[in-house]
Each structure stands twice: as C-alpha cells, then as structure tokens.
Write a protein that holds these residues in place. Structure first.
Motif, PDB file in Angstrom:
ATOM      1  N   VAL A   1       0.751  -1.474   0.318  1.00  0.00           N
ATOM      2  CA  VAL A   1      -0.281   0.092   0.371  1.00  0.00           C
ATOM      3  C   VAL A   1       0.734   1.237   0.556  1.00  0.00           C
ATOM      4  O   VAL A   1       0.881   2.517  -0.663  1.00  0.00           O
ATOM      5  N   SER A   2       1.970   1.530   1.459  1.00  0.00           N
ATOM      6  CA  SER A   2       2.742   2.271   0.710  1.00  0.00           C
ATOM      7  C   SER A   2       3.929   2.535  -0.071  1.00  0.00           C
ATOM      8  O   SER A   2       3.984   4.109  -0.912  1.00  0.00           O
ATOM      9  N   LEU A   3       4.555   1.814  -0.904  1.00  0.00           N
ATOM     10  CA  LEU A   3       4.534   1.850  -2.458  1.00  0.00           C
ATOM     11  C   LEU A   3       3.990   2.012  -3.221  1.00  0.00           C
ATOM     12  O   LEU A   3       4.245   2.674  -3.992  1.00  0.00           O
ATOM     13  N   ARG A   4       3.035   1.358  -3.319  1.00  0.00           N
ATOM     14  CA  ARG A   4       1.681   2.649  -4.392  1.00  0.00           C
ATOM     15  C   ARG A   4       1.570   3.157  -4.125  1.00  0.00           C
ATOM     16  O   ARG A   4       1.915   4.429  -5.299  1.00  0.00           O
ATOM     17  N   ARG A   5       1.695   4.338  -2.796  1.00  0.00           N
ATOM     18  CA  ARG A   5       1.178   5.213  -2.723  1.00  0.00           C
ATOM     19  C   ARG A   5       2.295   6.378  -3.045  1.00  0.00           C
ATOM     20  O   ARG A   5       2.020   7.906  -4.011  1.00  0.00           O
ATOM     21  N   VAL A   6       3.361   5.838  -2.870  1.00  0.00           N
ATOM     22  CA  VAL A   6       4.469   6.499  -3.498  1.00  0.00           C
ATOM     23  C   VAL A   6       5.128   6.319  -4.823  1.00  0.00           C
ATOM     24  O   VAL A   6       5.331   7.056  -5.642  1.00  0.00           O
ATOM     25  N   GLY A   7       4.662   5.178  -5.725  1.00  0.00           N
ATOM     26  CA  GLY A   7       4.720   5.319  -6.698  1.00  0.00           C
ATOM     27  C   GLY A   7       3.945   6.191  -7.912  1.00  0.00           C
ATOM     28  O   GLY A   7       4.251   7.004  -8.562  1.00  0.00           O
ATOM     29  N   TYR A   8       2.829   6.498  -7.352  1.00  0.00           N
ATOM     30  CA  TYR A   8       1.991   7.501  -8.069  1.00  0.00           C
ATOM     31  C   TYR A   8       2.400   9.005  -7.925  1.00  0.00           C
ATOM     32  O   TYR A   8       2.173   9.747  -9.004  1.00  0.00           O
ATOM     33  N   GLY A   9       2.399   9.179  -6.439  1.00  0.00           N
ATOM     34  CA  GLY A   9       2.827  10.173  -5.811  1.00  0.00           C
ATOM     35  C   GLY A   9       4.131  10.933  -6.448  1.00  0.00           C
ATOM     36  O   GLY A   9       4.818  11.921  -7.434  1.00  0.00           O
TER      37      GLY A   9
ATOM     38  N   GLY B   1      -9.813  16.444   1.870  1.00  0.00           N
ATOM     39  CA  GLY B   1     -10.378  14.652   2.660  1.00  0.00           C
ATOM     40  C   GLY B   1      -9.780  13.874   2.852  1.00  0.00           C
ATOM     41  O   GLY B   1      -8.344  14.374   3.425  1.00  0.00           O
ATOM     42  N   ILE B   2      -9.858  13.138   3.658  1.00  0.00           N
ATOM     43  CA  ILE B   2      -8.920  12.535   3.974  1.00  0.00           C
ATOM     44  C   ILE B   2      -8.768  10.872   3.453  1.00  0.00           C
ATOM     45  O   ILE B   2      -8.005   9.529   4.681  1.00  0.00           O
ATOM     46  N   ASP B   3      -8.965  11.056   2.058  1.00  0.00           N
ATOM     47  CA  ASP B   3      -9.014  10.071   1.178  1.00  0.00           C
ATOM     48  C   ASP B   3      -7.624   9.732   0.792  1.00  0.00           C
ATOM     49  O   ASP B   3      -6.640   9.629   1.874  1.00  0.00           O
ATOM     50  N   GLU B   4      -7.686   8.527  -0.022  1.00  0.00           N
ATOM     51  CA  GLU B   4      -5.784   8.358  -1.303  1.00  0.00           C
ATOM     52  C   GLU B   4      -5.531  10.293  -1.593  1.00  0.00           C
ATOM     53  O   GLU B   4      -4.398  10.560  -1.368  1.00  0.00           O
ATOM     54  N   GLU B   5      -6.489  11.232  -2.096  1.00  0.00           N
ATOM     55  CA  GLU B   5      -6.030  11.705  -2.913  1.00  0.00           C
ATOM     56  C   GLU B   5      -4.802  13.188  -1.902  1.00  0.00           C
ATOM     57  O   GLU B   5      -3.497  13.095  -2.919  1.00  0.00           O
ATOM     58  N   PRO B   6      -5.320  13.404  -0.687  1.00  0.00           N
ATOM     59  CA  PRO B   6      -4.318  14.096   0.334  1.00  0.00           C
ATOM     60  C   PRO B   6      -2.149  13.357  -0.109  1.00  0.00           C
ATOM     61  O   PRO B   6      -1.294  13.998  -0.242  1.00  0.00           O
ATOM     62  N   LYS B   7      -3.018  11.661   0.416  1.00  0.00           N
ATOM     63  CA  LYS B   7      -1.714  11.434   0.474  1.00  0.00           C
ATOM     64  C   LYS B   7      -0.522  11.161  -0.871  1.00  0.00           C
ATOM     65  O   LYS B   7       0.329  11.758  -1.249  1.00  0.00           O
ATOM     66  N   VAL B   8      -1.222  10.788  -2.109  1.00  0.00           N
ATOM     67  CA  VAL B   8      -0.427  11.120  -3.155  1.00  0.00           C
ATOM     68  C   VAL B   8      -0.325  12.376  -3.529  1.00  0.00           C
ATOM     69  O   VAL B   8       1.193  12.667  -4.261  1.00  0.00           O
ATOM     70  N   TYR B   9      -0.748  13.751  -3.101  1.00  0.00           N
ATOM     71  CA  TYR B   9      -0.517  15.215  -3.770  1.00  0.00           C
ATOM     72  C   TYR B   9       0.299  15.405  -2.665  1.00  0.00           C
ATOM     73  O   TYR B   9       1.628  16.249  -3.073  1.00  0.00           O
ATOM     74  N   LEU B  10       0.461  14.866  -1.404  1.00  0.00           N
ATOM     75  CA  LEU B  10       1.335  15.533  -0.538  1.00  0.00           C
ATOM     76  C   LEU B  10       2.948  15.471  -1.506  1.00  0.00           C
ATOM     77  O   LEU B  10       4.155  15.653  -1.645  1.00  0.00           O
TER      78      LEU B  10
END
Length: 280
Positions: free
Chosen positions: A88-96, A145-154
């Motif tokens: 999950v974390s690698l997916r977020r890092v990959g998108y970001g 919001g608190i979904d996936e968007e703020p994490k990826v944008y960060l």
C-alpha cells in the motif's frame, strides 16, 4: 583476437572498480552491519534501558515473523500483513513520484529552455522545496479530504521540486556547440530536445529523480498520518501510540531497506543510461 584480452580485462572491473576491491568493500559493509547488530544486542542484554524502550534484535525479528504472518495464523498486524502494508505504501509512493517526476521534468525542461519561464516559476519551486511535507499536509486535507488524494498529492509535491531544479540546471548547462551542430544539420526544435538535450542532461535529471524518490519515500509516514493505517507508516504510528517499540523499529527497518533497494535500482539505471560517467 586482439579484443579478447580487452574483454577479459573488462570483466575484472565493476563500473570502473576492480572486482577484488568491490568484494572488499562489500565485506567491509557487511562487517559494519554485523558489528552494529552486535552492539545493539549487547546493549539490550546489559538492560541499560528497559525492553519497552530498546528491544533486542530477537524481539524485532519475532515481530517480523508475526507481522508477516508466516503461517502463524495471526493475520499480521492489526488485520494486515507486513507485505500488504508495504505494498500500500509503495503504491502511494509510486503514484506520487510518477506525477511529481513528470511535472518536475516538464517544468524543469521549460525552465532550462525558456528564461522567462524560469524567472516566473523558480521562486515558487524554491518555496515548495523549502517547505517540509507536514507544513502543507493540513491544507491538503482541507482541500481533498482524508482519502487517498491528500497522500498522493503530498508525495507529488515533495517529489517534483528536486526534479525541476535538476532538470533546469542540466538543460541550461548543455554545451551550446552540440545544439548548434544539430541545428546546422537541419534538426528541428523537437529533434534537438530529443536527440541532444535529453541525452546530455539525462544523468543530472536522474540524480534529481533519485533525490525526489528519497524525499517522497521518507515522507510516506507523514502522508499516512491521515487515515493511512493500512500502510507501513500507519503501522509505525499505531505502534507508537501503544508503545510497541519493536514494531516501530521493524517499520523503520522496512522503510529504510526498501528505500535503499529503490535507490540502488535508480543508480543502476543511471549507470546503464550513462556508462561514460566517471570514465572520461
């Protein structure tokens, strides 16, 4: 037949370093790691601090087996295995990183090729580069919001300034004689960018990508402070709330080791794309 000795000599080197010397460096590094774990074990046995503050390597290893759910039926940590959380974390890092590197590359090329663009955008890039990720995390939560968007944008915002700065510096530093020679041969502007500027500035751009990925990956814990309990950073934060120090140390090791692997892959790609570096 003359090239045969040259090939044999080439096999004795790894990226310009003799194989014997490379083996010695590997042995030194492994010895340093072993010494570090030995000191850690000795300090834990001496009980200078309680196990809740400094667990032993064995306790961390047992947490690794438990959270990985190697047939123990415990379901990992808080319902998710370590591999699932890491994915999950690698997916977020990959998108970001993907969006951040793409944005930084496009903006960096524009900054390096068009002085007006550089004059307009460079202060904003420097401003974002100076901000720590936690500084704008709250604003992203308010906006998205608190979904996936703020994490990826960060992670995207954390990743793109190093790429933009590196690309702009690399493009502006390309030898003008190469560009003029290509233009004299009838190359269009796109041909010059594709065949001259990008290959010449590629190594420096990849250095910026390497820095960007490192910054984004080190920010994954901050990104997962918002509804990110399913990631490896969420596991670390949850374990910290319950004083599960062994789980916290395990999470830090996993983040550090996987970050080292990703960095090594980028370095290998950099060497493959620019084998001439360090040999001139």
């Amino acid at each position: 037949m003359r090239n045969a000795p040259d090939r044999r000599c080439a096999r004795k080197y790894i990226h310009g370093v003799p194989k014997i010397q490379a083996s010695r460096w590997l042995l030194v590094r492994l010895s340093a790691i072993a010494a570090l774990f030995l000191v850690w074990q000795l300090v834990a046995l001496a009980q200078i601090w309680p196990a809740a503050v400094l667990p032993s390597p064995g306790q961390v290893w047992r947490q690794l087996l438990s959270t990985s759910d190697f047939g123990n039926g415990q379901g990992g940590y808080a319902g998710s295995t370590l591999v699932e959380r890491l994915g999950v974390s690698l997916r977020r890092v990959g998108y970001g990183c993907f969006y951040g590197v793409l944005l930084g590359l496009v903006l960096g090329l524009a900054m390096g090729l068009v002085p007006v663009v550089r004059a307009v955008t460079e202060p904003a890039v420097a401003f974002l580069r100076a901000l720590p990720p936690l500084a704008y995390l709250s604003l992203l939560v308010i906006w998205f919001g608190i979904d996936e968007e703020p994490k990826v944008y960060l992670l995207m915002i954390a990743a793109f300034p190093p790429v933009a700065v590196a690309a702009a510096a690399a493009v502006s530093g390309v030898n003008r004689q190469y560009v003029e020679a290509a233009q004299a041969l009838g190359a269009t502007a796109l041909d010059v960018i594709r065949a001259v500027i990008l290959p010449a500035s590629g190594p420096e751009i990849l250095t910026g990508v390497r820095l960007a990925v490192g910054i984004a990956y080190s920010s994954v814990v901050a990104a997962e402070t918002v509804n990110g309990a399913d990631g490896i950073g969420g596991m670390v934060l949850n374990a910290q709330r319950f004083n599960q120090t062994a789980v916290v140390i395990l999470g830090l090791f996993v983040i550090g080791i996987t970050g080292l692997v990703i960095d090594s892959l980028i370095v290998a790609a950099q060497r493959a794309l620019s084998p001439w570096r360090g040999r001139a």
